[in-house]
Design an enzyme around this catalytic site. Sequence first.
Site, PDB file in Angstrom:
ATOM      1  N   CYS A 153      29.038  44.685  41.412  1.00 50.42           N
ATOM      2  CA  CYS A 153      30.359  44.577  40.921  1.00 50.42           C
ATOM      3  C   CYS A 153      30.849  45.498  39.928  1.00 50.42           C
ATOM      4  O   CYS A 153      30.481  45.786  39.187  1.00 50.42           O
ATOM      5  CB  CYS A 153      30.630  42.978  39.648  1.00 50.42           C
ATOM      6  SG  CYS A 153      32.340  43.138  39.584  1.00 50.42           S
ATOM      7  N   ASP A 182      55.375  28.355  40.104  1.00 47.88           N
ATOM      8  CA  ASP A 182      55.924  27.212  40.838  1.00 47.88           C
ATOM      9  C   ASP A 182      56.697  26.547  40.382  1.00 47.88           C
ATOM     10  O   ASP A 182      57.135  26.554  39.856  1.00 47.88           O
ATOM     11  CB  ASP A 182      54.300  26.120  40.462  1.00 47.88           C
ATOM     12  CG  ASP A 182      54.206  25.348  39.472  1.00 47.88           C
ATOM     13  OD1 ASP A 182      55.625  25.998  38.363  1.00 47.88           O
ATOM     14  OD2 ASP A 182      53.186  25.798  38.881  1.00 47.88           O
ATOM     15  N   HIS A 198      36.216  39.317  35.089  1.00 49.84           N
ATOM     16  CA  HIS A 198      34.595  39.420  36.090  1.00 49.84           C
ATOM     17  C   HIS A 198      35.276  38.186  36.812  1.00 49.84           C
ATOM     18  O   HIS A 198      35.095  38.448  38.197  1.00 49.84           O
ATOM     19  CB  HIS A 198      33.669  38.887  35.514  1.00 49.84           C
ATOM     20  CG  HIS A 198      31.997  39.011  36.304  1.00 49.84           C
ATOM     21  ND1 HIS A 198      31.816  39.632  37.517  1.00 49.84           N
ATOM     22  CD2 HIS A 198      31.303  37.563  36.933  1.00 49.84           C
ATOM     23  CE1 HIS A 198      30.805  39.557  37.808  1.00 49.84           C
ATOM     24  NE2 HIS A 198      31.245  37.272  38.445  1.00 49.84           N
ATOM     25  N   CYS A 212      33.495  45.475  37.383  1.00 48.56           N
ATOM     26  CA  CYS A 212      34.519  45.486  36.658  1.00 48.56           C
ATOM     27  C   CYS A 212      33.960  45.666  35.566  1.00 48.56           C
ATOM     28  O   CYS A 212      33.025  46.022  34.587  1.00 48.56           O
ATOM     29  CB  CYS A 212      34.430  43.862  36.743  1.00 48.56           C
ATOM     30  SG  CYS A 212      33.360  42.807  35.777  1.00 48.56           S
ATOM     31  N   ASP A 238      45.898  30.427  45.200  1.00 44.40           N
ATOM     32  CA  ASP A 238      45.842  30.221  44.070  1.00 44.40           C
ATOM     33  C   ASP A 238      44.912  29.842  42.947  1.00 44.40           C
ATOM     34  O   ASP A 238      44.430  27.758  43.751  1.00 44.40           O
ATOM     35  CB  ASP A 238      46.954  30.228  42.802  1.00 44.40           C
ATOM     36  CG  ASP A 238      47.761  28.505  42.778  1.00 44.40           C
ATOM     37  OD1 ASP A 238      47.817  28.249  41.496  1.00 44.40           O
ATOM     38  OD2 ASP A 238      48.252  28.385  43.944  1.00 44.40           O
TER      39      ASP A 238
END
Length: 368
Positions: free
Chosen positions: A306, A95, A337, A308, A268
């Site tokens: 999940c 940014d 996670h 992960c 984001d």
Amino acid sequence: MTTGFSFQLLKSCCTTQARVGVFTTPHGLVETPRFMPVGTLANVKTLTPDQLRATGAQMVLANTYHLHLQPGEEIVAGAGGLHRFMAWDGPILTDSGGFQVFSLSEMRQISEDGVTFRSPRDGQMIHLTPERSIAIQNALGADVIMAFDECPPYPATRESVANATDRTYRWLKRCITAHQRDDQALFGIVQGGVYSDLRQEAAEQLVALDLPGYAIGGVSVGEPAELIEKIVQATAPVLPPEKPRYLMGVGTYRELVQAIAAGVDLFDCVIPTRLARHGNALVQGARWNLRNSRFRDDFTPLDDTCSCYACGHFSRAYLSHLLRAQELLGYTLLSIHNITELIRFTQAIRQAVLNDRFDADFGHWLRS
């Protein structure tokens, strides 16, 4: 003229503006729509690059303002640029530093030339201009860099928002002139506060400059959620369909669905790692505080859907224990996670658009 960048639109939704695409950069592809983790100081908090890759992250962010203060863009450039410095070989976006500077409302002065502010790190006075912001980002070497903009607060008068929006446009033209690298894509930022006509006018001005991509900025600065949705709906359709669209600083489930339905591609937010540091997990649309007593003897996975590392190896009880004990591993596992969860969420939306099931699978987020 930028090299190594393209955006391919693969499919559009028949009931909304949601779309699927591929954004090509010199450091790889980004399959859109996509959530991008934030690595403010060239690191997504508590995660190694390998752990970050395992979440499914394709593109990450770094912060121009913070990296300028520490360690300084000269150090990063000396290391070979951000990609080598942080050992991340995928796409990176920086940014402009504008949002951070303007959040220092009691420590800065704005003029047409730029912004003078007192560093919260050492008290040094720093003058940041559009040209200086671009020079810093050129030195950092990210794939996508952002124009220096003035982010008006909420609430603000129409006159002050109009003045900030006009200045953002003038500064953008100075950024374009200052930009020195054709292997970095400079995105413009649409401002305009909560005023739809100012947003549309600003978007039209930026589109006329034919930039590689466009961002919608100045949201999530205190305005109600319904106004964020209104802003995005008024702005995104004005932006060219053949260029990537980036909504800055949003990352809740509902905000993501609403923005994707309006035609936004990239997002984001610091939410996944910030929540992790406060002991909160994102689980299938809900937010859980793992310090709650109900998790102390719950030996099931955090989320058995999940894949992960945290969900595949540890129980809710163990995660709760780590967080209660303030063990750093707890923050790492929850960050893994939470980032995985938001990336999975945007991937699922992508697949739903491809399968003509966006409204059937995600429409309840728009109607509830």
